[in-house]
Design an enzyme around this catalytic site. Structure first.
Site, short mmCIF file in Angstrom:
data_model
loop_
_atom_site.label_atom_id
_atom_site.label_comp_id
_atom_site.label_asym_id
_atom_site.label_seq_id
_atom_site.Cartn_x
_atom_site.Cartn_y
_atom_site.Cartn_z
CE LYS A 42 -51.47 -37.03 1.24
NZ LYS A 42 -52.29 -36.34 2.26
N GLY A 43 -46.22 -34.65 -2.26
CA GLY A 43 -45.62 -33.36 -2.60
C GLY A 43 -45.25 -33.17 -4.06
CD GLU A 98 -39.42 -36.21 -2.83
OE1 GLU A 98 -40.56 -35.90 -3.22
OE2 GLU A 98 -39.22 -36.85 -1.78
CG ASP A 99 -41.65 -32.60 -2.38
OD1 ASP A 99 -40.64 -33.30 -2.12
OD2 ASP A 99 -42.61 -32.51 -1.59
CG ASP A 102 -34.93 -30.81 4.27
OD1 ASP A 102 -34.25 -29.79 4.23
OD2 ASP A 102 -35.56 -31.14 5.29
CE LYS A 130 -35.90 -26.46 2.65
NZ LYS A 130 -36.54 -26.71 3.95
CG PHE A 151 -40.90 -25.35 6.36
CD1 PHE A 151 -40.37 -26.62 6.57
CD2 PHE A 151 -42.24 -25.24 6.01
CE1 PHE A 151 -41.17 -27.75 6.44
CE2 PHE A 151 -43.04 -26.37 5.88
CZ PHE A 151 -42.51 -27.62 6.10
CG ASP A 158 -47.50 -30.83 3.53
OD1 ASP A 158 -46.42 -31.28 3.09
OD2 ASP A 158 -48.01 -31.24 4.60
NE ARG A 164 -50.14 -32.16 0.49
CZ ARG A 164 -48.99 -32.69 0.86
NH1 ARG A 164 -47.89 -32.45 0.17
NH2 ARG A 164 -48.92 -33.47 1.91
P1 IMP Z 1 -35.62 -35.39 3.40
O1 IMP Z 1 -35.78 -36.86 3.63
O2 IMP Z 1 -35.19 -34.66 4.65
O3 IMP Z 1 -34.74 -35.04 2.23
O4 IMP Z 1 -37.06 -34.82 3.20
C1 IMP Z 1 -37.73 -34.82 2.04
C2 IMP Z 1 -39.19 -34.54 2.31
O5 IMP Z 1 -39.40 -33.65 3.40
C3 IMP Z 1 -39.76 -33.86 1.11
O6 IMP Z 1 -40.25 -34.79 0.19
C4 IMP Z 1 -40.85 -32.99 1.71
O7 IMP Z 1 -42.05 -33.73 1.78
C5 IMP Z 1 -40.38 -32.69 3.11
N1 IMP Z 1 -39.77 -31.33 3.20
C6 IMP Z 1 -38.48 -31.02 3.31
N2 IMP Z 1 -38.29 -29.68 3.34
C7 IMP Z 1 -39.52 -29.14 3.22
C8 IMP Z 1 -40.00 -27.78 3.17
O8 IMP Z 1 -39.27 -26.77 3.21
N3 IMP Z 1 -41.35 -27.63 3.04
C9 IMP Z 1 -42.22 -28.68 2.96
N4 IMP Z 1 -41.81 -29.95 3.01
C10 IMP Z 1 -40.48 -30.19 3.13
MG MG Z 2 -42.37 -35.36 -0.07
#
Ligand code: IMP
Ligand code: MG
Length: 181
Positions: A42-43, A98-99, A102, A130, A151, A158, A164
């Site tokens: 949803k982000g 994508e939001d 990470d 990040k 974070f 969220d 959100r």
């Molecule tokens: P990844 O698979 O680790 O790259 O994670 C991506 C997903 O993790 C994002 O789409 C977010 O939903 C969540 N996420 C990663 N970092 C944060 C943060 O700092 N705050 C909130 N959600 C996060």
């Molecule tokens: Mg997400």
């Protein structure tokens, strides 16, 4: 919003100005042909709606549900499709919206899934990045802001489904659990 745990990292004005630039850049990169924006729920839904309206051309909009994170800040490391696309991607230029990137686990999985749908091209637009947290070598072509390893919540992001609808990106301080990926 007054919440002592929140510190503004990127203001609403900064977000909106950057998204206008990104919309223009993506429009210029894809002057013609079918362009699909794939919103990762949803982000990314707040980012998608502003980005789509900043585009200088017609776009298709579709949604994909993916879950990686649990209820808090820790990830299970598992990626699951919870809602699939409605529209075929065959022969289309596709931008995943994508939001945040990470660890890169989610996007690595998504790229793999969407490449099999035979798009003409496949790119990523992420509002936040990040880079310090990367476990998989994912590169987003379009990035709104690079941020440090903190974070963040707001503008779609969220913590346990909260925050959100903040219009700014804020660091959530003093919330206990460490972020692990
Ligand atoms: P990844 O698979 O680790 O790259 O994670 C991506 C997903 O993790 C994002 O789409 C977010 O939903 C969540 N996420 C990663 N970092 C944060 C943060 O700092 N705050 C909130 N959600 C996060
Ligand atoms: Mg997400």
């Amino acid at each position: 919003m007054i919440d002592p745990k929140l510190r503004v990292l990127i203001s609403s004005e900064q977000i909106q100005a950057r998204i206008r630039e990104m919309g223009e850049q993506i429009s210029n990169d894809f002057p013609k042909g079918n362009l699909h924006l794939i919103c990762i729920l949803k982000g990314a839904c707040f980012f998608l709606t502003d980005l789509a309206r900043a585009m200088k051309r017609d776009v298709f909009v579709d949604f994909m549900g993916i879950s990686t994170y649990g209820k808090g800040k820790t990830t299970s490391g598992e990626v699951k499709v919870t809602k699939d696309l409605d529209i075929s991607l065959e022969g289309a230029d596709v931008v995943i919206v994508e939001d945040i990137v990470d660890s890169g686990v989610t996007l690595t999985y998504l790229l793999h899934v969407l490449e099999q749908r035979k798009p003409r091209s496949l790119q990523i637009a992420a509002l936040l990045d990040k880079p310090e947290r990367r476990l998989r070598p994912v590169t987003a072509k379009y990035v709104g802001f690079q941020i440090p390893d903190e974070f963040v919540v707001g503008y779609g992001l969220d913590y346990a489904e909260k925050y959100r609808n903040l219009d700014a990106i804020c660091v959530l301080e003093d919330s206990g659990a460490a972020v692990t990926a």
